[in-house]
Motif scaffolding. Structure first.
Motif, mmCIF file in Angstrom:
data_model
loop_
_atom_site.group_PDB
_atom_site.id
_atom_site.type_symbol
_atom_site.label_atom_id
_atom_site.label_comp_id
_atom_site.label_asym_id
_atom_site.label_seq_id
_atom_site.Cartn_x
_atom_site.Cartn_y
_atom_site.Cartn_z
ATOM 1 N N CYS A 141 -32.489 -35.106 22.822
ATOM 2 C CA CYS A 141 -33.436 -34.065 23.230
ATOM 3 C C CYS A 141 -33.616 -32.988 22.174
ATOM 4 C CB CYS A 141 -33.010 -33.450 24.565
ATOM 5 S SG CYS A 141 -31.364 -32.722 24.551
ATOM 6 N N TRP A 166 -27.838 -37.958 28.652
ATOM 7 C CA TRP A 166 -29.067 -37.966 29.440
ATOM 8 C C TRP A 166 -29.099 -36.856 30.477
ATOM 9 C CZ3 TRP A 166 -32.149 -40.587 26.608
ATOM 10 C CH2 TRP A 166 -31.724 -41.754 25.949
ATOM 11 N N HIS A 167 -28.486 -35.739 30.137
ATOM 12 C CA HIS A 167 -28.554 -34.554 31.006
ATOM 13 C C HIS A 167 -29.932 -33.912 30.875
ATOM 14 C CE1 HIS A 167 -27.400 -30.782 32.911
ATOM 15 N NE2 HIS A 167 -27.880 -30.142 31.861
ATOM 16 N N ARG A 168 -30.482 -33.447 31.983
ATOM 17 C CA ARG A 168 -31.790 -32.801 31.959
ATOM 18 C C ARG A 168 -31.607 -31.305 31.684
ATOM 19 N NH1 ARG A 168 -36.660 -34.429 33.386
ATOM 20 N NH2 ARG A 168 -35.874 -36.240 34.516
ATOM 21 N N THR A 170 -34.108 -29.243 30.463
ATOM 22 C CA THR A 170 -35.343 -28.562 30.869
ATOM 23 C C THR A 170 -36.219 -29.586 31.582
ATOM 24 O OG1 THR A 170 -36.759 -29.104 28.975
ATOM 25 C CG2 THR A 170 -35.195 -27.278 28.682
ATOM 26 N N PRO A 171 -37.293 -29.162 32.216
ATOM 27 C CA PRO A 171 -38.194 -30.133 32.841
ATOM 28 C C PRO A 171 -38.791 -31.131 31.846
ATOM 29 C CG PRO A 171 -38.610 -27.937 33.712
ATOM 30 C CD PRO A 171 -37.657 -27.763 32.573
ATOM 31 N N THR A 173 -37.116 -32.573 29.302
ATOM 32 C CA THR A 173 -36.113 -33.468 28.731
ATOM 33 C C THR A 173 -36.360 -34.914 29.153
ATOM 34 O OG1 THR A 173 -34.475 -31.682 28.889
ATOM 35 C CG2 THR A 173 -33.644 -33.897 28.484
ATOM 36 N N THR A 175 -34.899 -38.273 30.053
ATOM 37 C CA THR A 175 -33.589 -38.693 30.548
ATOM 38 C C THR A 175 -33.518 -40.185 30.825
ATOM 39 O OG1 THR A 175 -34.245 -38.187 32.836
ATOM 40 C CG2 THR A 175 -33.150 -36.432 31.593
ATOM 41 N N GLU A 198 -37.489 -29.537 24.936
ATOM 42 C CA GLU A 198 -36.668 -30.521 25.635
ATOM 43 C C GLU A 198 -35.199 -30.115 25.727
ATOM 44 O OE1 GLU A 198 -37.630 -34.465 23.924
ATOM 45 O OE2 GLU A 198 -39.455 -33.442 23.245
#
Length: 262
Positions: A141, A166-168, A170-171, A173, A175, A198
């Motif tokens: 990201c 694969w952590h989000r 922000t909206p 990002t 994943t 991201e």
């Protein structure tokens, strides 16, 4: 060498893990903080700390009881930065690029499946952001991370993607590994990558890989802006491409550690 249950290389691996934990706090740290969350028994952790102290890899403040990186570790880090980092070679080109574009410029390398920021140049009115020289960040990201992932050989790319969190953040990002592969294909075709907020809200990046003549990934350079759209960053693409080409040119006579002939 025998490996322990955690997959580390015996005592050396455990000691390096302790150094990583101490450094990871970013400040002097107490024994109880190191013990919390550690998979090492209390006696083992204490023994390793004593060994590292004797070797000047750590220091201990007798008044506060806090551990910090030692002077020997600082010397080793400086030697690694000078000999194994792109930073000394890239420095004049980063200086020129930062002056020309008036934005923050980063230099990064891959550290396993993560991004290691090895140098940073900022404008006069610098905006506070996560990335600082010496920090490690996610590859999936960040602009520099995606720029480097996109040009990895398939076996290395598969291994790197398998190790992403694969952590989000922000909206924006990404994943999903399949969506990331589509993104990386577009990056390979374009020759540059974007970070579209991201990793951090309000922070965008335009990134380009630094490649050896063989195509092997050596690092990446990004131009980072706060509150700027990617279209605004693209105005600097020419200057950034010249800087990347100049860095690559200076690297032709330098064999990158563990990478073989370029």
């Amino acid at each position: 060498m025998q490996r322990d249950e955690a997959g580390q290389d015996g005592t050396v691996g455990k000691a390096l893990g302790v150094l990583d934990r101490v450094a990871g706090f970013g400040r002097p740290v107490r024994f109880a903080e190191l013990l919390e969350g550690s998979d090492l028994p209390k006696a083992t952790l204490y023994r390793l700390l004593q060994t590292l102290l004797r070797q000047d890899m750590l220091t201990l403040d007798p008044e506060t009881g806090r551990y910090a990186p030692g002077i020997r570790l600082v010397r080793l880090a400086h030697a690694a930065w000078s000999q194994s980092s792109l930073a000394p070679i890239a420095r004049p080109h980063l200086d020129r690029l930062a002056h020309e574009v008036g934005q923050t410029v980063h230099l990064a390398q891959l550290d396993g499946a993560q991004v290691l920021y090895v140098d940073k140049r900022g404008p006069a009115a610098a905006v506070r952001m996560y990335s600082e020289a010496g920090k490690v960040g996610p590859a999936y990201c960040t602009g520099v991370g995606k720029a480097m992932l996109a040009f990895l050989p398939e076996p290395e790319l598969e291994a790197a993607l398998a190790r992403q969190a694969w952590h989000r953040f922000t909206p924006a990002t990404i994943t999903d590994p399949a969506a990331m592969r589509d993104e990386l294909a577009a990056i390979r075709a374009a020759g540059h990558a974007f970070d579209r907020e991201e990793h951090e809200p309000g922070i965008t990046c335009l990134a380009m890989p630094i490649l050896a003549p063989s195509g092997r990934v050596l690092g990446a350079v990004s131009i980072t802006g706060a509150g700027l759209g990617v279209e605004a960053l693209m105005q600097h693409r020419g200057a950034q491409a010249r800087a990347v080409a100049d860095i690559s040119g200076d690297l032709r006579d330098w064999r990158f550690p563990d990478q073989g002939e370029s």
